[in-house]
Design an enzyme around this catalytic site. Structure first.
Site, PDB file in Angstrom:
ATOM      1  N   CYS A 276       0.296  -3.661   5.095  1.00 50.69           N
ATOM      2  CA  CYS A 276      -0.865  -3.772   6.112  1.00 50.69           C
ATOM      3  C   CYS A 276      -0.818  -5.177   6.908  1.00 50.69           C
ATOM      4  O   CYS A 276      -1.340  -5.317   7.893  1.00 50.69           O
ATOM      5  CB  CYS A 276      -2.150  -3.823   5.308  1.00 50.69           C
ATOM      6  SG  CYS A 276      -2.480  -2.118   4.556  1.00 50.69           S
TER       7      CYS A 276
ATOM      8  N   GLN B 250       5.552  -4.100  -3.359  1.00 57.91           N
ATOM      9  CA  GLN B 250       5.917  -3.526  -1.974  1.00 57.91           C
ATOM     10  C   GLN B 250       7.392  -3.947  -1.810  1.00 57.91           C
ATOM     11  O   GLN B 250       8.200  -3.069  -0.907  1.00 57.91           O
ATOM     12  CB  GLN B 250       5.167  -4.153  -1.127  1.00 57.91           C
ATOM     13  CG  GLN B 250       3.585  -3.662  -1.119  1.00 57.91           C
ATOM     14  CD  GLN B 250       2.446  -4.817  -0.409  1.00 57.91           C
ATOM     15  OE1 GLN B 250       2.858  -5.680  -0.244  1.00 57.91           O
ATOM     16  NE2 GLN B 250       1.382  -3.908  -0.225  1.00 57.91           N
TER      17      GLN B 250
END
Length: 437
Positions: free
Chosen positions: A18, A91
């Protein structure tokens, strides 16, 4: 991955969250770096509809040891809004797994990302940053608790935008605080699959306005192009008398900043989180940064050594070929006699001694980044042309494999690093007799 199908890119890994978008791409050779960058820019332009000029001006390209240092710092949470945050390490791992699954990750990129994960673990284990357990999500929710009239999350109704890693971390953090009324919306249609594994209730586009009208908290983690304007919030909140907390965790903003100017609406952004995040102890941050720099230096040295292996192997194969030719003549003249074996033994011992210094110098020159000097010497002295294996998934041979990492200007830093050479394994006895081969 589309990039993996282009010959100017030997491998690629995309780290997309994000709050971050980075592309690590490996070019087949140093001469192909600009071509690789052009391919990346044109691909992004084609799929986004943004002009190549705009895309190019929004990205940075770097080569050298900085790429490892940057990625290692990212994985350790040193480049995040909340220093030492936890989600980014996962991630980084998932980015590699996805690239491997699609066949896009080259061997060099795999080693780079694996080293980044190891460095993140080392930073967590050896510094105080790992014991704090902070994250962007947790700080945002703590900030929301502080400014909310009601600190009891079990009584709050939450609408969550997004189904990525931060959305998953947000659901977990909300549940830890006792929140059970969580509605999830995804413009890409992945909400049903997300709530099936994470919990919550999927919201359709038709039901979104109603959910927003009844929500106490709205959290954005999608980073989509469909930004919600202040007018949209004002329209769906008509008739509502309860205050609304909006938490925008997307780098590109899921909500128009003007939302924060509405009556009875509080807006928390990444900038708010960064300002509210506790200052880390200076010595912990210095220690973590030192670990990252040392790990990047060690990684680059290892890659340089790997890059030189092809040259070392080429020299030894050349010498082995000359020796084999000489032994054929000896056997043709003397047969397989004890005398012939003594000659072979003496020649092999002599050649091993002759190769010792060139092998040592190869390692020394690799550490200095002078692989090309060594290759040039081999060609000038022995006529040896070190092989340059290429392929869409294979790192190139010494001094010719470059990694190109492209980063948006919105990110704090951008980096890329040189990696090279598939393994050239040097046997313990570099000149084994033919009968042992």
């Amino acid at each position: 991955m589309v990039l993996a199908d282009d010959r100017s890119v030997a491998g690629a890994v995309v780290l997309s969250t994000c709050n971050r978008f980075e592309i690590y791409a490996e070019a087949p050779s140093v001469d192909d770096v600009e071509a690789a960058r052009s391919t990346i820019i044109s691909t992004i332009s084609e799929y986004s509809g943004i002009s190549e000029q705009s895309v190019s001006s929004s990205f940075r390209t770097h080569t050298g040891q900085d790429v490892a240092e940057h990625l290692f710092a990212v994985g350790a949470g040193l480049d995040s809004a909340v220093i030492g945050e936890r989600e980014i390490a996962g991630q980084v791992r998932r980015a590699l797994i996805e690239a491997q699954g699609s066949g896009a990750a080259s061997g060099s990129l795999v080693r780079l990302f694996q080293a980044a994960s190891k460095t993140a673990k080392d930073v967590g284990a050896q510094t105080a940053l790992g014991s704090r357990g902070r994250s962007i999500v947790s700080v945002a929710l703590e900030l929301g608790t502080d400014i909310s009239a009601d600190a009891d999350w079990s009584r709050k109704s939450v609408v969550l935008f997004g189904t990525g890693a931060y959305a998953g971390a947000t659901v977990a953090a909300l549940k830890d605080r006792g929140c059970t009324d969580i509605s999830v919306f995804s413009s890409s249609g992945r909400a049903e699959a997300f709530v099936a594994s994470r919990g919550g209730t999927a919201v359709s586009a038709a039901g979104l306005a109603g959910a927003l009208g009844q929500a106490d908290v709205v959290i954005g983690c999608s980073g989509s192009d469909a930004r919600i304007d202040a007018a949209d919030i004002e329209r769906v909140r008509v008739g509502s008398t309860s205050p609304l907390l909006v938490i925008d965790l997307a780098l590109s903003h899921d909500f128009d900043p003007a939302v924060g100017l509405l009556d009875d609406v509080e807006l928390i952004t990444l900038e708010s989180v960064r300002a509210a995040a506790p200052d880390e102890q200076a010595d912990s941050l210095v220690q973590a940064s030192d670990l990252v720099r040392e790990a990047a230096r060690a990684f680059e040295e290892q890659q340089s050594a790997r890059a030189m292996n092809a040259s070392i192997v080429a020299l030894r194969r050349h010498t082995q070929s000359v020796l084999d030719s000489e032994m054929e003549r000896v056997r043709a003249q003397h047969g397989c006699t004890a005398a012939a074996e003594e000659v072979e033994f003496a020649l092999r011992r002599m050649v091993r001694q002759l190769l010792h210094v060139p092998t040592v110098r190869a390692r020394e020159l690799a550490a200095e980044g002078r692989q090309q000097d060594y290759e040039a010497a081999l060609e000038a002295l022995y006529g040896i042309d070190v092989a340059q294996p290429t392929g869409p998934r294979t790192a190139a041979s010494p001094e010719s494999a470059q990694q190109t990492a492209v980063f948006p200007e919105a990110e704090p830093t951008g980096d890329a690093g040189r990696l090279s050479a598939p393994d050239g394994v040097c046997p313990a006895d570099p000149l084994r007799p033919a009968r042992e081969a």
